[in-house]
Design a protein around this motif. Structure first.
Motif, PDB file in Angstrom:
ATOM      1  N   ALA A  35       0.826  -1.205   0.000  1.00  0.00           N
ATOM      2  CA  ALA A  35       0.000   0.000   0.000  1.00  0.00           C
ATOM      3  C   ALA A  35       0.861   1.256   0.000  1.00  0.00           C
ATOM      4  CB  ALA A  35      -0.928  -0.001   1.205  1.00  0.00           C
ATOM      5  N   GLU A  36       1.901   1.259   0.821  1.00  0.00           N
ATOM      6  CA  GLU A  36       2.750   2.445   0.912  1.00  0.00           C
ATOM      7  C   GLU A  36       3.591   2.635  -0.348  1.00  0.00           C
ATOM      8  OE1 GLU A  36       4.912   2.033   4.552  1.00  0.00           O
ATOM      9  OE2 GLU A  36       3.153   2.505   5.803  1.00  0.00           O
ATOM     10  N   LEU A  37       4.036   1.512  -0.928  1.00  0.00           N
ATOM     11  CA  LEU A  37       4.806   1.607  -2.166  1.00  0.00           C
ATOM     12  C   LEU A  37       3.941   2.142  -3.303  1.00  0.00           C
ATOM     13  CD1 LEU A  37       7.522   1.048  -3.525  1.00  0.00           C
ATOM     14  CD2 LEU A  37       6.738  -1.276  -3.973  1.00  0.00           C
ATOM     15  N   LEU A  38       2.717   1.629  -3.397  1.00  0.00           N
ATOM     16  CA  LEU A  38       1.808   2.098  -4.436  1.00  0.00           C
ATOM     17  C   LEU A  38       1.448   3.567  -4.215  1.00  0.00           C
ATOM     18  CD1 LEU A  38      -0.018   1.709  -6.855  1.00  0.00           C
ATOM     19  CD2 LEU A  38      -1.748   0.727  -5.329  1.00  0.00           C
ATOM     20  N   ALA A  39       1.194   3.942  -2.968  1.00  0.00           N
ATOM     21  CA  ALA A  39       0.866   5.338  -2.665  1.00  0.00           C
ATOM     22  C   ALA A  39       1.999   6.268  -3.097  1.00  0.00           C
ATOM     23  CB  ALA A  39       0.575   5.497  -1.181  1.00  0.00           C
ATOM     24  N   GLY A  40       3.233   5.859  -2.812  1.00  0.00           N
ATOM     25  CA  GLY A  40       4.380   6.673  -3.211  1.00  0.00           C
ATOM     26  C   GLY A  40       4.492   6.805  -4.716  1.00  0.00           C
ATOM     27  N   ALA A  41       4.218   5.711  -5.431  1.00  0.00           N
ATOM     28  CA  ALA A  41       4.285   5.746  -6.894  1.00  0.00           C
ATOM     29  C   ALA A  41       3.213   6.665  -7.466  1.00  0.00           C
ATOM     30  CB  ALA A  41       4.135   4.336  -7.447  1.00  0.00           C
ATOM     31  N   LEU A  42       2.013   6.629  -6.897  1.00  0.00           N
ATOM     32  CA  LEU A  42       0.930   7.485  -7.384  1.00  0.00           C
ATOM     33  C   LEU A  42       1.228   8.957  -7.096  1.00  0.00           C
ATOM     34  CD1 LEU A  42      -2.243   5.397  -6.426  1.00  0.00           C
ATOM     35  CD2 LEU A  42      -1.005   5.471  -8.599  1.00  0.00           C
ATOM     36  N   LYS A  43       1.850   9.218  -5.955  1.00  0.00           N
ATOM     37  CA  LYS A  43       2.254  10.596  -5.646  1.00  0.00           C
ATOM     38  C   LYS A  43       3.260  11.091  -6.678  1.00  0.00           C
ATOM     39  CE  LYS A  43       1.614  10.536  -0.610  1.00  0.00           C
ATOM     40  NZ  LYS A  43       2.308  10.546   0.707  1.00  0.00           N
ATOM     41  N   THR A  44       4.225  10.240  -7.006  1.00  0.00           N
ATOM     42  CA  THR A  44       5.228  10.614  -8.004  1.00  0.00           C
ATOM     43  C   THR A  44       4.585  10.904  -9.351  1.00  0.00           C
ATOM     44  OG1 THR A  44       6.851   9.192  -6.900  1.00  0.00           O
ATOM     45  CG2 THR A  44       7.361   9.864  -9.140  1.00  0.00           C
ATOM     46  N   ALA A  45       3.465  10.221  -9.608  1.00  0.00           N
ATOM     47  CA  ALA A  45       2.754  10.428 -10.873  1.00  0.00           C
ATOM     48  C   ALA A  45       1.929  11.707 -10.879  1.00  0.00           C
ATOM     49  CB  ALA A  45       1.844   9.233 -11.150  1.00  0.00           C
ATOM     50  N   GLY A  46       1.908  12.428  -9.766  1.00  0.00           N
ATOM     51  CA  GLY A  46       1.180  13.688  -9.715  1.00  0.00           C
ATOM     52  C   GLY A  46      -0.191  13.611  -9.094  1.00  0.00           C
ATOM     53  N   MET A  47      -0.534  12.466  -8.508  1.00  0.00           N
ATOM     54  CA  MET A  47      -1.833  12.338  -7.858  1.00  0.00           C
ATOM     55  C   MET A  47      -1.737  12.729  -6.382  1.00  0.00           C
ATOM     56  SD  MET A  47      -3.262   8.816  -9.579  1.00  0.00           S
ATOM     57  CE  MET A  47      -3.196   8.611 -11.364  1.00  0.00           C
ATOM     58  N   ALA A  48      -2.839  13.181  -5.836  1.00  0.00           N
ATOM     59  CA  ALA A  48      -2.881  13.577  -4.427  1.00  0.00           C
ATOM     60  C   ALA A  48      -3.373  12.384  -3.612  1.00  0.00           C
ATOM     61  CB  ALA A  48      -3.803  14.780  -4.238  1.00  0.00           C
ATOM     62  N   VAL A  49      -2.455  11.659  -3.002  1.00  0.00           N
ATOM     63  CA  VAL A  49      -2.816  10.491  -2.198  1.00  0.00           C
ATOM     64  C   VAL A  49      -3.243  10.970  -0.816  1.00  0.00           C
ATOM     65  CG1 VAL A  49      -2.016   8.320  -1.205  1.00  0.00           C
ATOM     66  CG2 VAL A  49      -1.245   9.010  -3.492  1.00  0.00           C
ATOM     67  N   LEU A  50      -4.505  10.741  -0.497  1.00  0.00           N
ATOM     68  CA  LEU A  50      -5.057  11.221   0.766  1.00  0.00           C
ATOM     69  C   LEU A  50      -4.662  10.350   1.938  1.00  0.00           C
ATOM     70  CD1 LEU A  50      -8.673  12.152  -0.394  1.00  0.00           C
ATOM     71  CD2 LEU A  50      -6.611  13.568  -0.385  1.00  0.00           C
ATOM     72  N   GLY A  51      -4.243   9.127   1.659  1.00  0.00           N
ATOM     73  CA  GLY A  51      -3.847   8.233   2.727  1.00  0.00           C
ATOM     74  C   GLY A  51      -3.922   6.791   2.286  1.00  0.00           C
ATOM     75  N   THR A  52      -3.585   5.896   3.208  1.00  0.00           N
ATOM     76  CA  THR A  52      -3.663   4.465   2.962  1.00  0.00           C
ATOM     77  C   THR A  52      -4.477   3.817   4.070  1.00  0.00           C
ATOM     78  OG1 THR A  52      -1.543   4.172   4.107  1.00  0.00           O
ATOM     79  CG2 THR A  52      -1.480   4.303   1.708  1.00  0.00           C
ATOM     80  N   ALA A  53      -5.222   2.799   3.711  1.00  0.00           N
ATOM     81  CA  ALA A  53      -6.008   2.039   4.688  1.00  0.00           C
ATOM     82  C   ALA A  53      -5.632   0.577   4.547  1.00  0.00           C
ATOM     83  CB  ALA A  53      -7.498   2.230   4.442  1.00  0.00           C
ATOM     84  N   TYR A  54      -5.545  -0.120   5.689  1.00  0.00           N
ATOM     85  CA  TYR A  54      -5.088  -1.502   5.677  1.00  0.00           C
ATOM     86  C   TYR A  54      -6.200  -2.491   6.050  1.00  0.00           C
ATOM     87  CZ  TYR A  54      -0.963   1.432   6.058  1.00  0.00           C
ATOM     88  OH  TYR A  54      -0.029   2.429   5.879  1.00  0.00           O
ATOM     89  N   SER A  55      -7.422  -1.999   6.122  1.00  0.00           N
ATOM     90  CA  SER A  55      -8.571  -2.869   6.377  1.00  0.00           C
ATOM     91  C   SER A  55      -9.787  -2.258   5.706  1.00  0.00           C
ATOM     92  CB  SER A  55      -8.831  -3.011   7.883  1.00  0.00           C
ATOM     93  OG  SER A  55      -9.308  -1.799   8.427  1.00  0.00           O
ATOM     94  N   ALA A  56     -10.798  -3.103   5.475  1.00  0.00           N
ATOM     95  CA  ALA A  56     -12.010  -2.632   4.826  1.00  0.00           C
ATOM     96  C   ALA A  56     -12.727  -1.597   5.677  1.00  0.00           C
ATOM     97  CB  ALA A  56     -12.933  -3.814   4.535  1.00  0.00           C
ATOM     98  N   ALA A  57     -12.801  -1.856   6.974  1.00  0.00           N
ATOM     99  CA  ALA A  57     -13.499  -0.930   7.859  1.00  0.00           C
ATOM    100  C   ALA A  57     -12.840   0.442   7.868  1.00  0.00           C
ATOM    101  CB  ALA A  57     -13.541  -1.499   9.280  1.00  0.00           C
TER     102      ALA A  57
END
Length: 235
Positions: A35-57
Motif C-alpha cells: 500500500a505504501e509503495l503504491l501510494a508513493g508511486a501514485l504521488k510521483t505520478a502527480g496524484m494527491a494520495v489522501l492516505g492508505t487504509a489496511y482494512s475494509a473498515a
C-alpha cells in the motif's frame, strides 16, 4: 502489481502531464508495504494520495471522511473483503469511484466487482503504467478493464479460463454493436448511433450473446475482451 518500476515506465508515465491534476486517491490494501509503495508511486505520478487504509473498515471510514475521487481497492483482505467494502463505500461516498486491484483474473471476478459498484478492474501483476492509464480514465457508471487482465492464464486460486477460446465469426454489424457495448453504450443509444431500429439492435445483441455464450452486456464485453474481439477504441 509490478512496482519494481523500470525507468521506461517512469519516463513514459510518471512525468506525463496528462495525469489528471490533483486526482485525489485513497489506497486500500492489507499489505502495508504494498500500500505504501503504491501510494508513493501514485504521488510521483502527480496524484494527491489522501492516505492508505489496511482494512475494509478503515477504508470505509476514511472514504466517508475524505470523499476521495478514486479508491484503489484490494479484493482480498481479512474480516471483510474489498467487494463488501466497495458496496459500503458507495453508500457513504457516492461520488467516489472504486478501482479494484486483484490477483484474480477470471471474468467472474470482473462481474462480481461490477455488481459491487466498482468502476475499474486492474490485475496486481500489471504495470504501474497501466494502472495510471486506468485511473486517469475511470469514470462512474462504467467498468474499465485493464488490458492485462486477460493477457495470461488466470492465477492460482481462480477458475481456469473457459475451454472454448475460439473466436466466433461476427458480421460487420455485430462487430459494430459489440464495439458500442464495449464503450459502455446501452442498446437504445447504439440503435440511434447506428441508425437502426431498437428491435433490430436487440436482435444483433441477442445474436452476439449466443455466439459468445453469455447472458448480459457485461459478460459479453468481458468475454469479447478475453478473446480479443473488441477494437482498440472500445477496449
Amino acid at each position: 502489481m509490478t512496482l519494481a518500476l523500470d525507468r521506461s515506465d517512469q519516463r513514459g508515465q510518471l512525468d506525463r502531464p496528462a495525469v489528471r491534476a490533483a486526482l485525489r486517491v485513497l489506497v486500500v490494501d492489507d499489505h502495508r508495504a504494498f500500500a505504501e509503495l503504491l501510494a508513493g508511486a501514485l504521488k510521483t505520478a502527480g496524484m494527491a494520495v489522501l492516505g492508505t487504509a489496511y482494512s475494509a473498515a478503515r477504508a470505509v471510514a476514511m472514504a466517508q471522511e475524505l470523499q476521495p475521487d478514486v479508491v484503489v481497492m484490494d479484493i482480498q483482505m481479512p474480516r471483510q473483503d474489498g467487494l463488501a467494502a466497495t458496496r459500503r463505500l458507495r453508500e457513504v461516498a457516492p461520488f467516489t469511484v472504486v478501482a479494484v486491484v486483484s490477483d484474480h483474473r477470471d471474468p467472474e471476478w470482473v462481474v462480481r466487482a461490477t455488481q459491487a459498484g466498482a468502476s475499474a478492474f486492474i490485475p496486481k501483476e500489471g504495470s504501474l503504467a497501466e494502472m495510471l492509464d486506468v485511473l486517469t480514465r475511470v469514470r462512474a457508471g462504467q467498468m474499465l478493464i485493464a488490458p492485462s487482465t486477460f493477457a495470461t492464464a488466470p492465477s492460482d486460486g481462480t477458475r481456469p479460463a473457459p475451454e472454448s477460446g475460439v473466436r466466433p465469426q461476427l458480421t460487420r454489424r455485430e462487430q459494430e454493436v459489440l464495439d458500442c457495448l464495449g464503450s459502455g453504450m446501452h442498446i437504445k443509444a447504439i440503435a440511434r448511433v447506428l441508425g437502426i431500429t431498437l428491435e433490430t439492435c436487440r436482435g444483433y445483441a441477442k445474436a452476439l450473446y449466443t455466439k459468445l455464450g453469455v447472458h448480459s452486456q457485461l459478460e459479453a464485453v468481458v468475454k469479447a475482451q478475453q478473446l480479443g474481439l473488441l477494437s482498440s477504441a472500445a477496449a
